[in-house]
Design a protein around this motif. Structure first.
Motif, PDB file in Angstrom:
ATOM      1  N   GLU A 270       0.981  -1.061   0.126  1.00  0.00           N
ATOM      2  CA  GLU A 270      -0.139  -0.113  -0.102  1.00  0.00           C
ATOM      3  C   GLU A 270       0.731   1.113   0.090  1.00  0.00           C
ATOM      4  OE1 GLU A 270      -4.461   0.487   1.802  1.00  0.00           O
ATOM      5  OE2 GLU A 270      -2.879  -0.556   2.991  1.00  0.00           O
ATOM      6  N   GLN A 271       1.805   1.223   0.854  1.00  0.00           N
ATOM      7  CA  GLN A 271       2.829   2.240   0.813  1.00  0.00           C
ATOM      8  C   GLN A 271       3.784   2.498  -0.133  1.00  0.00           C
ATOM      9  OE1 GLN A 271       2.086   3.989   3.550  1.00  0.00           O
ATOM     10  NE2 GLN A 271       0.647   2.568   4.434  1.00  0.00           N
ATOM     11  N   HIS A 272       4.271   1.545  -0.623  1.00  0.00           N
ATOM     12  CA  HIS A 272       5.217   1.669  -1.853  1.00  0.00           C
ATOM     13  C   HIS A 272       4.845   0.905  -2.994  1.00  0.00           C
ATOM     14  CE1 HIS A 272       7.633   2.642   1.628  1.00  0.00           C
ATOM     15  NE2 HIS A 272       7.350   1.594   2.227  1.00  0.00           N
ATOM     16  N   ALA A 273       3.905   1.574  -3.993  1.00  0.00           N
ATOM     17  CA  ALA A 273       3.241   1.104  -4.810  1.00  0.00           C
ATOM     18  C   ALA A 273       4.252  -0.032  -5.883  1.00  0.00           C
ATOM     19  CB  ALA A 273       2.401   2.049  -5.608  1.00  0.00           C
ATOM     20  N   ASN A 274       5.377   0.197  -5.919  1.00  0.00           N
ATOM     21  CA  ASN A 274       6.347  -0.060  -6.871  1.00  0.00           C
ATOM     22  C   ASN A 274       6.869  -1.384  -6.397  1.00  0.00           C
ATOM     23  OD1 ASN A 274       7.604   1.433  -5.246  1.00  0.00           O
ATOM     24  ND2 ASN A 274       8.993   2.448  -6.817  1.00  0.00           N
ATOM     25  N   THR A 275       6.883  -1.669  -5.062  1.00  0.00           N
ATOM     26  CA  THR A 275       7.256  -2.923  -4.566  1.00  0.00           C
ATOM     27  C   THR A 275       6.263  -3.935  -4.347  1.00  0.00           C
ATOM     28  OG1 THR A 275       7.318  -2.130  -2.238  1.00  0.00           O
ATOM     29  CG2 THR A 275       9.364  -1.652  -3.771  1.00  0.00           C
ATOM     30  N   SER A 276       6.620  -5.315  -4.426  1.00  0.00           N
ATOM     31  CA  SER A 276       5.444  -6.090  -3.856  1.00  0.00           C
ATOM     32  C   SER A 276       6.373  -7.029  -2.857  1.00  0.00           C
ATOM     33  CB  SER A 276       5.105  -6.804  -5.083  1.00  0.00           C
ATOM     34  OG  SER A 276       6.188  -7.680  -5.472  1.00  0.00           O
ATOM     35  N   ALA A 277       5.702  -7.461  -2.048  1.00  0.00           N
ATOM     36  CA  ALA A 277       6.120  -8.259  -0.975  1.00  0.00           C
ATOM     37  C   ALA A 277       4.981  -9.731  -1.048  1.00  0.00           C
ATOM     38  CB  ALA A 277       5.944  -7.778   0.478  1.00  0.00           C
ATOM     39  N   ASN A 278       5.698 -10.810  -0.577  1.00  0.00           N
ATOM     40  CA  ASN A 278       4.919 -12.212  -0.879  1.00  0.00           C
ATOM     41  C   ASN A 278       4.217 -12.394   0.386  1.00  0.00           C
ATOM     42  OD1 ASN A 278       5.858 -12.429  -3.256  1.00  0.00           O
ATOM     43  ND2 ASN A 278       7.611 -13.805  -2.638  1.00  0.00           N
ATOM     44  N   TYR A 279       2.953 -12.747   0.249  1.00  0.00           N
ATOM     45  CA  TYR A 279       2.143 -12.917   1.266  1.00  0.00           C
ATOM     46  C   TYR A 279       1.491 -14.470   1.268  1.00  0.00           C
ATOM     47  CZ  TYR A 279       2.073  -8.080   2.232  1.00  0.00           C
ATOM     48  OH  TYR A 279       2.345  -6.878   2.702  1.00  0.00           O
ATOM     49  N   ASP A 280       1.013 -14.857   2.642  1.00  0.00           N
ATOM     50  CA  ASP A 280       0.406 -16.219   2.622  1.00  0.00           C
ATOM     51  C   ASP A 280      -1.054 -16.177   2.847  1.00  0.00           C
ATOM     52  OD1 ASP A 280       2.954 -17.093   2.348  1.00  0.00           O
ATOM     53  OD2 ASP A 280       3.006 -17.988   4.335  1.00  0.00           O
ATOM     54  N   VAL A 281      -1.860 -16.708   2.077  1.00  0.00           N
ATOM     55  CA  VAL A 281      -3.515 -16.823   2.694  1.00  0.00           C
ATOM     56  C   VAL A 281      -3.833 -18.182   2.845  1.00  0.00           C
ATOM     57  CG1 VAL A 281      -5.456 -16.517   1.838  1.00  0.00           C
ATOM     58  CG2 VAL A 281      -3.867 -14.751   1.216  1.00  0.00           C
ATOM     59  N   GLU A 282      -4.522 -18.224   3.846  1.00  0.00           N
ATOM     60  CA  GLU A 282      -4.990 -19.628   4.503  1.00  0.00           C
ATOM     61  C   GLU A 282      -6.426 -19.692   4.019  1.00  0.00           C
ATOM     62  OE1 GLU A 282      -4.840 -20.795   8.526  1.00  0.00           O
ATOM     63  OE2 GLU A 282      -5.499 -22.594   8.253  1.00  0.00           O
ATOM     64  N   LEU A 283      -6.614 -21.017   3.346  1.00  0.00           N
ATOM     65  CA  LEU A 283      -8.063 -21.221   2.705  1.00  0.00           C
ATOM     66  C   LEU A 283      -8.565 -22.472   3.345  1.00  0.00           C
ATOM     67  CD1 LEU A 283      -7.720 -20.631  -0.992  1.00  0.00           C
ATOM     68  CD2 LEU A 283      -8.581 -19.029   0.643  1.00  0.00           C
ATOM     69  N   LEU A 284      -9.874 -22.516   3.612  1.00  0.00           N
ATOM     70  CA  LEU A 284     -10.293 -23.808   4.066  1.00  0.00           C
ATOM     71  C   LEU A 284     -11.413 -24.437   2.844  1.00  0.00           C
ATOM     72  CD1 LEU A 284     -11.843 -22.906   7.521  1.00  0.00           C
ATOM     73  CD2 LEU A 284      -9.847 -24.364   6.937  1.00  0.00           C
ATOM     74  N   HIS A 285     -11.383 -25.870   2.915  1.00  0.00           N
ATOM     75  CA  HIS A 285     -12.224 -26.458   1.821  1.00  0.00           C
ATOM     76  C   HIS A 285     -12.421 -27.839   2.131  1.00  0.00           C
ATOM     77  CE1 HIS A 285      -8.329 -28.309   1.007  1.00  0.00           C
ATOM     78  NE2 HIS A 285      -7.673 -26.925   1.056  1.00  0.00           N
ATOM     79  N   HIS A 286     -13.069 -28.533   1.416  1.00  0.00           N
ATOM     80  CA  HIS A 286     -13.346 -30.048   1.731  1.00  0.00           C
ATOM     81  C   HIS A 286     -11.931 -30.627   1.709  1.00  0.00           C
ATOM     82  CE1 HIS A 286     -14.737 -34.100   1.830  1.00  0.00           C
ATOM     83  NE2 HIS A 286     -15.922 -33.714   2.251  1.00  0.00           N
ATOM     84  N   LYS A 287     -11.907 -31.798   2.742  1.00  0.00           N
ATOM     85  CA  LYS A 287     -10.544 -32.368   2.650  1.00  0.00           C
ATOM     86  C   LYS A 287     -10.213 -33.241   1.574  1.00  0.00           C
ATOM     87  CE  LYS A 287     -11.634 -36.476   5.338  1.00  0.00           C
ATOM     88  NZ  LYS A 287     -12.227 -36.534   6.717  1.00  0.00           N
ATOM     89  N   ASP A 288     -11.070 -33.452   0.939  1.00  0.00           N
ATOM     90  CA  ASP A 288     -10.978 -34.286  -0.567  1.00  0.00           C
ATOM     91  C   ASP A 288      -9.938 -33.756  -1.405  1.00  0.00           C
ATOM     92  OD1 ASP A 288     -12.379 -36.450   0.464  1.00  0.00           O
ATOM     93  OD2 ASP A 288     -13.985 -36.126  -0.930  1.00  0.00           O
ATOM     94  N   ALA A 289      -9.973 -32.512  -1.215  1.00  0.00           N
ATOM     95  CA  ALA A 289      -8.987 -31.584  -2.120  1.00  0.00           C
ATOM     96  C   ALA A 289      -7.458 -31.996  -1.785  1.00  0.00           C
ATOM     97  CB  ALA A 289      -9.041 -29.954  -1.905  1.00  0.00           C
ATOM     98  N   HIS A 290      -7.511 -32.732  -0.730  1.00  0.00           N
ATOM     99  CA  HIS A 290      -5.970 -33.162  -0.189  1.00  0.00           C
ATOM    100  C   HIS A 290      -5.852 -34.670  -0.648  1.00  0.00           C
ATOM    101  CE1 HIS A 290      -5.346 -29.287   2.327  1.00  0.00           C
ATOM    102  NE2 HIS A 290      -5.104 -29.097   0.917  1.00  0.00           N
TER     103      HIS A 290
END
Lengths: 706, 518
Positions: A270-290
């Motif tokens: 947000e602050q430095h529009a020309n840089t990008s950092a890497n983020y993690d996002v946790e998702l839930l879903h049915h366990k059959d996807a694993h």
């Protein structure tokens, strides 16, 4: 896979008694002052949620995740309990969304701390919960109706999640006994009712919650069978985020969910529009996807302890999509997702990116260098799915190419035409029910099949098998004749097409007749036209039963293709093929014999060509460049020529045959006005073309004249 | 689905079979005879099946890794030595490893176990394995059920009476039970001889290795096809719908959809759709797979020159980037599409969707899909620039509707900050200010979090006192108004705390001379 397992029906019973108004004693700073404005200002004192607020927001979060991942067939009934039970919604699908529940909860409001604690009890809610579990859901109803005599196969199981503040272990036991008894009673009631179902299994999940810092008066107890119908478990949880964590764990257990963390998501700062950092996002879903990880025991992908499977998450790496290239992946499963932290900036960045229509491939992090794409995130109509892509070796590898098999050596398939055919036969959803004339429900998919049937009645697969479909001039007719019903305009267009063909024949325009498999130059020009007319007739005849207008197109065709006698005469000079012609005409009658006709036609063409080559020297050579033969009549005259009855010249077998048919037919209907009013057997055909408004049919025309 | 042949080469397999004829056979010869028959059948009718050969005694060995070369398998059969005792468990563990290494855990495999029903003695014998079945930890789990979808076929080189005289049959039945009932035991009917072995393997072939022939239809356009691998019956819900669904032998195309619209749908299985030429007896002449047989070759060449609907369909699907939706049975559909492998070869492929009225939410109910000509206007647009898909669900998911979650303090703080940020930009941000304010108000009311309303009201009042001199006079009015409304709502009194009520901006007019307020 059971539709009606315990998780089909979940009843939340939340305590609304005065003590739930107590603070959870966990403070929330809400007045976060922005830098450089802080001088001299003391932030407002932090506030804390009540036990009620914690219970409600945790249960709403449970429902949010459940609705995201199972928008259908997993239902919640929300009950709050104080001096009585307040049932906030029903099992109907319309009631199953967060907005409804939030509005209903707002109407209830927080518990009144000054209410008389003696009047209030969680028991009211528990009794109502059992009662509501006996009520049939629309899905159960549908399944029962469908199964008829096997209706008893439809199960009735459910789960009661009760959030309360219990006084002691014996208080908990009292609650369990109460549920047990109530189930017993209501099952008796349900046995004698058509609208209620007996509860077969009920899971009671009692959650005792208490302010942070206090000692729990209730002890945890794992799941235990209290009777054949009822199992019960007790969780003693501190309020605040502990309660939320507990319900998050429970929703994963109850709905067989698993967690995937998408890592390395590049996101603009947000602050430095020309840089990008890497983020993690946790998702839930049915366990059959694993399922692949679970079976192959790839434990290095996540945590490894068997005790806390719900703390585990599988980490998958974001692969930045290169293009928007559309590809059909081999996908073995697609599961709806719900972000664990739905409002966080990384989560909403990821979900918005996907909702905008981009797909993201996900890669398994492997210690070795090889890159394995195992999943894909993609949204369909505002819902995000985690697709499982097959990453193992294919059992279909190295299959024989289609060009090596049957029909693989044929090179002149009508690929483009069939592509056009497919576009015309694309599907589209019809959400509103439609009815047939007889009042029965019309199934759109059956309509689609009908259309395919009509469109393929005459559809040669290869270019060398057809003449008419290689002719631009035939398109206006060929594209409408397959329709179920024709408009007047369609009929006109078909007639124009036929006149146009007559004109072409008169001008001796060349036809795109295939010379594949034949010696020399192929059939003579008039022979070509004969083949073309026969084929066109086959096409039109295949559809004459569609409507009366289709019949009219055939009539026009039959009228136009029978040649003025002198022309016929000229054609027949030096040839004797009446017998054969007769045979082929008969074959044409049935479009289902179309194939055999084509084969015989081609064979005949080859046989005749030998004879024709002998005769060729005597006949005036016709080529596209040669001038029009003087003896041919202009188009207008052809229009004026009575099509069926011939007054002069020798009679061909065709005209004999059609005369006979016509006589037979004429007995079945009133004579055409034109024929009745004809002078010297000559009548102006298609008079209505000249009139301003197109009349419906010729018979109507007659009626009006009388 | 791939096959693993697991052949018992323990000493007991060398037991002679008493025959009336002069030649003496051992059980292993009978087994080899049966397997030869199986391999020959596969080589002609089931050519694309991958098969591996494992032999075992107290140890196991992978004789032939997965291959379609049936000559190699045949050769291996004739080069088998005799070893010591039977130790089934380790062999089954071996099978697990081989299959998982090659195919992973999702591809169904058939395991053909050929044994004489002597199950070994002592440690490692099947009896011992079964007796200790309940005392196992995760690390030495019994290999059954196989960690992949499977069928276990046990071919006994013994007849029923012989097996029943000991507890062998019971043990073998336990094996099938342990594999969740997936599989079957075959025994020799009558005396042990070549003929009866043949009939036993014939039964296996009928059960598991008959090619699936079907007719692909699109209206009047049709083609005879073989679907490989055979589509397996599918159980939708063992409680409501316990009867396995089997796919029709008439595969009827119902319409077409663009690849972008069908959008990598989840499928149960994938199958090659191979056009075949049937001769008059209904026997297959050839699937076009190259073969040494000369007669077949010339038959193939003729078949290659006869136009076939599959080839036309494949070509057009490939060029147009579309799939054909095909009906497999009542409420069961699949799709046909062109699948290219890396070597420029491509093929007609069929994928099966899960049975049910609505296998793909983004297409809606399959029965509701109809021809575009029935629609008032072409849903794909005149220039083919639109699409009726995907269907939008009635309710949006939480991530698409800006829900309020305050479980983490940061969630609450962000929402308060948003209000504050807009408060400082009044009156320009009046609309957003009230939008955020109302969102917070609604959530606080639903969660019974009235203290928050009071807190935010206090905060807005403080902001009012901090307004710079240059601020627009409207800002102060709006802040005071908003704070007052939140205070009222925080009392919980029904007239001020209605969920559906929205706080609206104060009507002010600074444009004219009169500062009339409503």
């Amino acid at each position: 896979m059971k539709i009606f397992s315990e998780s089909h029906k979940t009843v939340f019973v939340v305590d609304h008694c005065p003590y739930m108004a107590e603070s959870c004693r966990q403070h929330v700073e809400f007045d976060m002052l922005v830098k450089n404005r802080t001088q001299g200002i003391i932030p407002l004192a932090p506030i804390s949620k009540s036990l009620w607020t914690c219970s409600v927001e945790s249960s709403m979060e449970y429902c949010r995740i459940m609705y995201d991942i199972f928008p259908f067939k997993k239902l919640v009934n929300f009950i709050v309990s104080d001096s009585g039970a307040h049932v906030l919604n029903s099992w109907t699908q319309e009631d199953q969304n967060l907005q409804e529940l939030m509005a209903a909860l707002a109407a209830v409001g927080p518990p009144n701390p000054r209410a008389d604690p003696e009047c209030c009890s969680i028991l009211h809610g528990l009794v109502a919960a059992v009662e509501t579990l006996c009520k049939i859901t629309e899905y159960q109803h549908e399944a029962r109706t469908l199964l008829m005599e096997n209706a008893e196969r439809v199960g009735n199981r459910g789960r009661i999640i009760c959030i309360t503040n219990a006084k002691s272990d014996s208080h908990v036991r009292m609650l369990e006994d109460c549920v047990q008894e109530t189930i017993h009673e209501h099952n008796k009631l349900a046995a004698n009712s058509d609208h209620l179902m007996q509860i077969q299994r009920c899971e009671l999940v009692l959650i005792h919650t208490y302010p942070v810092g206090e000692d729990s008066l209730v002890s945890d107890r794992p799941k235990k069978e209290l009777s054949a119908v009822l199992t019960s478990e007790v969780h003693s949880v501190r309020a605040g985020r502990h309660l939320a964590t507990k319900l998050n764990t429970l929703v994963q257990q109850h709905f067989d969910l698993a967690s995937t963390t998408i890592t390395n998501i590049p996101m603009k700062e947000e602050q430095h529009a020309n840089t990008s950092a890497n983020y993690d996002v946790e998702l839930l879903h049915h366990k059959d996807a694993h399922v692949d990880f679970l079976k192959s025991g790839d434990t290095h992908l996540g945590g490894s302890s068997r005790e806390g499977p719900f703390k585990e998450t599988v980490t998958l790496k974001w692969c930045t999509p290169r293009t928007n290239h559309i590809e059909l992946h081999y996908c073995t499963g697609a599961y709806r997702i719900s972000p664990v932290d739905v409002n966080s900036r990384p989560s909403s960045c990821l979900t918005n990116f996907l909702l905008n229509g981009r797909s993201v491939l996900l890669e398994q992090p492997r210690k070795s260098g090889s890159k394995v794409i195992s999943h894909m995130l993609s949204s369909h109509g505002g819902e995000i799915f985690l697709h499982v892509l097959s990453s193992s070796r294919s059992i279909l590898e190295d299959p024989p190419s289609i060009s090596e098999g049957c029909g693989g050596r044929v090179t002149d398939y009508r690929i483009t035409d069939f592509g056009e055919f497919m576009r015309e036969n694309r599907l589209t959803p019809f959400l509103d029910p439609r009815y047939k004339i007889d009042g029965s429900l019309e199934v759109p998919l059956e309509r689609a099949k009908d259309q395919l049937e009509k469109h393929t009645r005459y559809w040669p697969m290869i270019i060398s098998q057809t003449t008419i479909f290689n002719m631009q001039a035939v398109v206006p007719l060929a594209s409408v004749i397959v329709k179920e019903s024709l408009t007047e305009e369609d009929v006109l267009n078909c007639q124009k097409t036929i006149y146009n063909l007559v004109d072409m024949e008169r001008k001796n325009d060349p036809l795109p007749i295939s010379t594949v498999g034949t010696r020399g130059k192929g059939p003579k020009r008039d022979e070509q036209y004969r083949i073309m007319w026969n084929e066109l007739e086959t096409l039109v005849r295949a559809h004459i039963n569609n409507s009366e207008k289709h019949q009219r197109v055939l009539e026009c065709l039959m009228a136009c293709r029978s040649k003025p006698p002198e022309e016929e005469e000229r054609k027949k000079r030096g040839r004797k093929r009446e017998d054969k012609e007769d045979k082929s005409e008969k074959a044409v009658k049935d479009y289902e014999q179309e194939k055999s006709w084509q084969d015989s036609e081609r064979l005949k063409g080859i046989l005749e060509r030998g004879k024709e080559e002998l005769a060729e020297s005597e006949i005036i050579k016709d080529s596209p460049d040669s001038p029009e033969p003087p003896n041919k009549k202009p188009l207008v005259e052809i229009d004026e020529t009575p099509p069926v009855e011939k007054s002069k010249g020798p009679v061909s077998l065709l005209s004999l045959w059609s005369n006979r048919i016509n006589t037979a037919n004429s007995r079945k209907h009133q004579e055409f006005a034109g024929r009745l009013n004809s002078v010297n057997n000559r009548a102006e055909l298609y008079q209505h073309l000249k009139e301003e408004n197109g009349m419906e049919t010729t018979e109507n025309g007659k009626a009006s004249r009388q | 689905m791939p096959t693993v042949v697991v052949m018992d080469v323990s000493l007991s397999m060398t037991r002679p079979v008493s025959l009336e004829g002069s030649e003496e056979y051992q059980r292993k010869h009978l087994a080899a005879h049966g397997l030869t028959m199986l391999f020959e059948h596969m080589a002609t009718n089931y050519k694309l099946e991958f098969t591996a050969l494992v032999v075992f005694s107290s140890l196991w060995e992978l004789m032939v890794p997965f291959t379609r070369d049936y000559n190699t398998l045949q050769e291996a059969l004739s080069n088998m030595d005799d070893y010591d005792k039977t130790c089934l468990e380790s062999a089954l563990v071996g099978v697990c490893n081989i299959v998982q290494q090659e195919w992973g855990g999702a591809i169904p495999c058939q395991v053909v176990l050929v044994t004489d029903g002597c199950l070994g003695i002592g440690r490692g014998s099947l009896r011992h394995s079964l007796a200790t079945h309940n005392q196992r930890s995760e690390s030495n789990r019994f290999p059954l059920p196989f960690p992949f979808p499977s069928k276990l076929y046990i071919m006994c080189m013994a007849n029923l009476e012989e097996l029943q005289s000991t507890d062998s049959l019971d043990c073998l039945e336990r094996l099938i039970d342990l594999n969740n009932g997936e599989g079957q035991i075959f025994t020799i009917d009558g005396p042990l001889c070549l003929k009866n072995v043949q009939s036993m393997f014939g039964k296996l072939i009928d059960l598991a290795y008959t090619p699936f022939h079907a007719i692909l239809k699109c209206g009047h356009l049709t083609a005879d096809v073989q679907v490989f691998p055979r589509p397996e019956p599918f159980v939708v819900d063992e409680e409501i719908d316990p009867i396995p669904k089997v796919i029709n032998t008439d595969l009827e195309i119902v319409g077409f959809i663009d690849i972008a619209d069908i959008s990598s749908p989840p499928v149960l299985s994938r199958h090659l759709v191979l056009p075949i030429a049937l001769n008059k007896e209904g026997d297959e002449v050839g699937t076009g797979i190259t073969d040494d047989n000369e007669d077949e070759n010339s038959a193939n060449q003729i078949a290659g020159k006869i136009p076939n609907f599959c080839v036309l369909l494949h070509g057009s699907l490939k060029v147009e980037g579309m799939v054909a939706i095909v009906q497999l049975g009542p409420e069961w559909h699949g799709m046909l599409y062109s699948q290219a492998d890396s070597k420029k070869k491509s093929n007609l492929m069929m994928s099966l969707f899960e049975p049910g009225p609505e296998p793909l939410p983004w297409l809606g109910k399959m029965a509701q899909l109809g021809p575009i000509s029935d629609a008032k206007e072409n849903p794909y647009g005149e220039d083919d620039n639109k699409s009726p898909f995907p269907l939008q669900p009635k309710n949006k998911r939480s991530y698409a509707q800006n829900v309020t979650v305050w479980i983490k303090p940061s969630g609450l703080q962000t929402d308060v900050q948003k209000i504050l940020r807009n408060a400082r930009k009044l009156p320009e941000k009046t609309q957003t200010f009230y939008k955020e304010l109302n969102r917070l108000r609604k959530a606080a009311l639903a969660f019974g979090f009235l203290d928050l309303l009071k807190g935010v009201a206090d905060m807005l009042e403080r902001e009012c006192t901090l307004l710079p001199d240059t601020a627009h006079p409207d800002a102060a009015f709006q802040l005071t108004h908003a704070a007052k409304q939140l205070k009222l709502a925080s009392t919980g009194a029904s007239e001020y705390a209605a969920y559906d009520h929205n706080v609206t901006p104060l009507q002010t007019d600074f444009s004219g001379s009169s500062t009339e307020r409503l």
